[in-house]
Scaffold this motif. Structure first.
Motif: not given
Ligand code: FES
Lengths: 150, 170
Positions: B103, B105, B124, B127
């Motif tokens: 991911c 993020h 994912c 979050h």
């Molecule tokens: S690590 Fe994937 S949404 Fe935050």
């Protein structure tokens, strides 16, 4: 995230996203069962690392908590709760203790964190395909358990 | 008298030598990042090679499937065999798409249709990040960039993958 500087830097700048801490509880004891003790140590370490990899963006893997198996559990619980109390201040909302040792289960109520007992993996070749498969399967299940708390 | 003056005590001697060694080490630390920046020959190139990931092109369908493989890597202190993963499928034109499962993020592992609430997406769990099938992040969810793709090649009907390639955000 792991307990190393590069990850902790990331943690500090994204704290609101990382609300879960994992502490592996590993018994260390040099008795007649040395090989097995070392093996279980190895397995739990790998397992925790893999779990951290899967969910790295939301969990922090703390250094392992080592203890002598035959030592008085009540005293260990007091010490372990100090760890928990300390990390909670960050804050961490969910704290999980991972262990193969069912003895903790009895005192679960006294622990200030969620205890996750993992069935022991029988001794074997840590690098083998079957072992990788077993570990992956366990990681998946523990991951699901953790996600159910989120 | 003069004899005594000349004498270096054991402690002094150790001190001198240690300062010497420490100095060399410090110099080494200063020099090496510079050298790495200047001298491209010293750069690690082993990670750039394409690796047979153990799946034949014929076995790849239009449904994303997770594949895992290992590469040998020497970095810093450790020699290791880190595992790599990818989601692979064939797109509408029959071209192979290989996406990184990490991911963009904060690095959790995404999975295809990992949430019942979001069919036809990569999900994912950390979050609730979402990506469409081509790996592009869904605006309004935490990730700000698409899933990276891989350098790829087909040799003798087998899929070979190399480094990941980052892509611009949606
Ligand atoms: S690590 Fe994937 S949404 Fe935050």
């Amino acid at each position: 995230m792991r307990w190393q500087k590069s990850d902790v830097d990331k943690y500090v700048s994204a704290k609101e996203y990382i609300d879960t801490l994992i502490i592996p509880l590993i018994d260390f004891q040099m008795d007649q069962d040395l090989e097995n003790n070392a093996f279980q140590n190895e397995v739990l370490t790998i397992l925790s690392n893999e779990l951290e990899k899967e969910l790295t963006g939301r969990i922090m893997l703390a250094p392992s908590y080592y203890y002598i198996k035959t030592f008085d559990k009540d005293q260990e619980i007091v010490r372990l709760n100090h760890w928990v109390e300390n990390v909670k201040k960050q804050p961490f909302k969910h704290i999980f203790l991972l262990s193969f040792d069912p003895a903790w289960k009895k005192s679960e109520q006294a622990l200030d964190a969620s205890f996750v007992w993992i069935p022991k993996i029988q001794s074997g070749d840590i690098g083998s395909k079957e072992m990788q498969h077993t570990i992956r399967e366990q990681v998946k299940q523990i991951g699901e358990l953790i996600r159910s708390y989120w | 008298m003069s004899d005594k003056k000349q004498q270096v005590s054991r402690r002094q001697f150790l001190n001198y030598t240690l300062t010497g060694v420490g100095g060399f080490m410090a110099a080494g630390l200063l020099v090496s990042p510079l050298r790495m920046a200047i001298d491209p020959v010293l750069k690690d190139s082993a990670s750039g090679e394409l690796v047979n990931v153990g799946i034949s092109v014929d076995d790849i369908t239009d449904v994303p499937t997770r594949i895992d493989w290992t590469v040998e890597q020497v970095d810093g202190w450790y020699k290791s065999e880190p595992s790599r993963s990818a989601w692979v499928y064939k797109d509408g034109n029959g071209d192979i798409v290989a996406l990184s499962p990490i991911c963009t993020h904060l690095g959790c592992v995404v999975s295809w249709e990992g949430s019942d609430a979001h069919p036809d997406h990569f999900y994912c769990p950390c979050h609730d990040g979402l990506y469409t099938k081509d790996g592009v992040n869904v605006p309004g969810t935490p990730p700000l960039a698409p899933l990276p793709t891989f350098e790829q090649e087909i040799r003798d009907g087998m899929l070979f993958l190399g480094n990941t390639i980052d892509r611009e955000g949606a």
